[in-house]
Design a protein around this motif. Structure first.
Motif, PDB file in Angstrom:
ATOM      1  N   SER A   7      24.465  23.534  65.262  1.00 22.29           N
ATOM      2  CA  SER A   7      23.800  24.317  66.304  1.00 22.29           C
ATOM      3  C   SER A   7      22.414  24.787  65.871  1.00 22.29           C
ATOM      4  N   THR A   8      22.108  24.727  64.582  1.00 22.17           N
ATOM      5  CA  THR A   8      20.788  25.093  64.088  1.00 22.17           C
ATOM      6  C   THR A   8      19.788  23.961  64.241  1.00 22.17           C
ATOM      7  N   GLY A   9      20.268  22.764  64.604  1.00 20.17           N
ATOM      8  CA  GLY A   9      19.397  21.602  64.745  1.00 20.17           C
ATOM      9  C   GLY A   9      19.460  20.672  63.548  1.00 20.17           C
ATOM     10  N   GLU A  10      20.033  21.112  62.436  1.00 18.09           N
ATOM     11  CA  GLU A  10      20.180  20.246  61.269  1.00 18.09           C
ATOM     12  C   GLU A  10      21.189  19.149  61.580  1.00 18.09           C
ATOM     13  N   VAL A  11      21.044  17.998  60.938  1.00 19.72           N
ATOM     14  CA  VAL A  11      21.950  16.882  61.187  1.00 19.72           C
ATOM     15  C   VAL A  11      22.848  16.639  59.977  1.00 19.72           C
ATOM     16  N   PRO A  12      24.082  16.245  60.210  1.00 19.93           N
ATOM     17  CA  PRO A  12      24.982  15.911  59.104  1.00 19.93           C
ATOM     18  C   PRO A  12      24.753  14.462  58.665  1.00 19.93           C
ATOM     19  N   ALA A  13      23.852  14.257  57.734  1.00 20.40           N
ATOM     20  CA  ALA A  13      23.538  12.918  57.247  1.00 20.40           C
ATOM     21  C   ALA A  13      24.687  12.382  56.392  1.00 20.40           C
ATOM     22  N   ALA A  30      33.543  14.442  60.296  1.00 21.68           N
ATOM     23  CA  ALA A  30      33.813  15.538  59.367  1.00 21.68           C
ATOM     24  C   ALA A  30      32.802  15.455  58.230  1.00 21.68           C
ATOM     25  N   ASP A  31      32.113  16.568  57.962  1.00 23.89           N
ATOM     26  CA  ASP A  31      31.177  16.562  56.841  1.00 23.89           C
ATOM     27  C   ASP A  31      31.928  16.941  55.570  1.00 23.89           C
ATOM     28  N   ASN A  32      31.263  16.912  54.452  1.00 23.04           N
ATOM     29  CA  ASN A  32      31.947  17.208  53.187  1.00 23.04           C
ATOM     30  C   ASN A  32      32.030  18.702  52.898  1.00 23.04           C
ATOM     31  N   MET A  33      31.729  19.542  53.913  1.00 23.86           N
ATOM     32  CA  MET A  33      31.801  20.994  53.729  1.00 23.86           C
ATOM     33  C   MET A  33      32.933  21.614  54.550  1.00 23.86           C
ATOM     34  N   GLY A  34      33.799  20.798  55.111  1.00 25.53           N
ATOM     35  CA  GLY A  34      34.940  21.304  55.859  1.00 25.53           C
ATOM     36  C   GLY A  34      34.701  21.476  57.348  1.00 25.53           C
ATOM     37  N   HIS A  35      33.547  21.074  57.865  1.00 25.75           N
ATOM     38  CA  HIS A  35      33.266  21.167  59.292  1.00 25.75           C
ATOM     39  C   HIS A  35      33.698  19.879  59.972  1.00 25.75           C
ATOM     40  N   ARG A  36      34.141  20.006  61.235  1.00 25.58           N
ATOM     41  CA  ARG A  36      34.689  18.855  61.951  1.00 25.58           C
ATOM     42  C   ARG A  36      34.403  18.999  63.432  1.00 25.58           C
ATOM     43  N   VAL A  37      34.116  17.875  64.101  1.00 21.09           N
ATOM     44  CA  VAL A  37      33.944  17.871  65.543  1.00 21.09           C
ATOM     45  C   VAL A  37      34.586  16.596  66.092  1.00 21.09           C
ATOM     46  N   GLU A  38      35.196  16.725  67.260  1.00 23.52           N
ATOM     47  CA  GLU A  38      35.830  15.588  67.925  1.00 23.52           C
ATOM     48  C   GLU A  38      35.128  15.360  69.258  1.00 23.52           C
ATOM     49  N   HIS A  39      34.701  14.119  69.500  1.00 26.81           N
ATOM     50  CA  HIS A  39      34.006  13.756  70.734  1.00 26.81           C
ATOM     51  C   HIS A  39      34.833  12.690  71.448  1.00 26.81           C
ATOM     52  N   GLU A  40      35.056  12.888  72.733  1.00 25.69           N
ATOM     53  CA  GLU A  40      35.781  11.896  73.533  1.00 25.69           C
ATOM     54  C   GLU A  40      34.837  11.264  74.531  1.00 25.69           C
ATOM     55  N   THR A  41      35.016   9.967  74.756  1.00 26.87           N
ATOM     56  CA  THR A  41      34.216   9.247  75.735  1.00 26.87           C
ATOM     57  C   THR A  41      35.114   8.290  76.503  1.00 26.87           C
TER      58      THR A  41
END
Length: 156
Positions: free
Chosen positions: A46-52, A94-105
């Motif tokens: 949400s800060t605009g940073e991307v999970p590379a 899922a990033d390597n810091m424990g954050h996760r998001v699920e997207h459905e299409t």
């Protein structure tokens, strides 16, 4: 409102503003970018940073428990795949810091998509970080005002 109560609320407001950036970094978003045959999903905090280079898993509608594809986001936080069947697809990042998001299409036919209703609006919608901080401060001040008025009423 007493000066002590005002001081407490100002301290809380300052702490809220100081930690707003850190707290909001935990929110992950996913937005689908229209493409011809592929589904491209842009992930971001949400800060605009991307999970590379974050881990991504794709699940097909045919077998929701069996992984269709996996990989990593690119340096800009994007991931793409080409579906082979129509239906509801799930993309989990899922990033390597424990954050996760699920997207459905929803894929209408193989190689094309129809965005899930409200998916893009939910992904980037909502309030910006400074506005959330301002709303939090407003909430604290309103609670303090009601508390002061309540105490004044009880004394009378």
């Amino acid at each position: 409102m007493s000066s002590k109560t005002c001081s407490v609320f100002l301290l809380c407001a300052c702490l809220l503003l100081a930690g707003a950036g850190q707290v909001s970094a935990h929110a992950l978003r996913a937005v689908e970018i229209p493409q011809d045959n592929a589904i491209v999903v842009q992930f971001a905090y949400s800060t605009g940073e991307v999970p590379a280079y974050a881990k991504v898993e794709v699940y097909s509608p045919d077998d929701a428990a069996l992984e269709f594809q996996n990989g990593r986001t690119d340096a800009q936080g994007r991931f793409a795949f080409v579906p082979n069947a129509p239906g509801q697809w799930r993309v989990i990042m899922a990033d390597n810091m424990g954050h996760r998001v699920e997207h459905e299409t929803t894929v209408v036919h193989s190689g094309g998509t129809a965005p899930t209703a409200g998916a893009a609006a939910d992904a980037w919608g909502g309030f910006s970080t400074p506005l959330r901080a301002l709303l939090g401060i407003s909430l604290l001040l309103n609670i303090g005002t009601v508390s002061a008025l309540w105490r004044r009423r009880r004394k009378a």
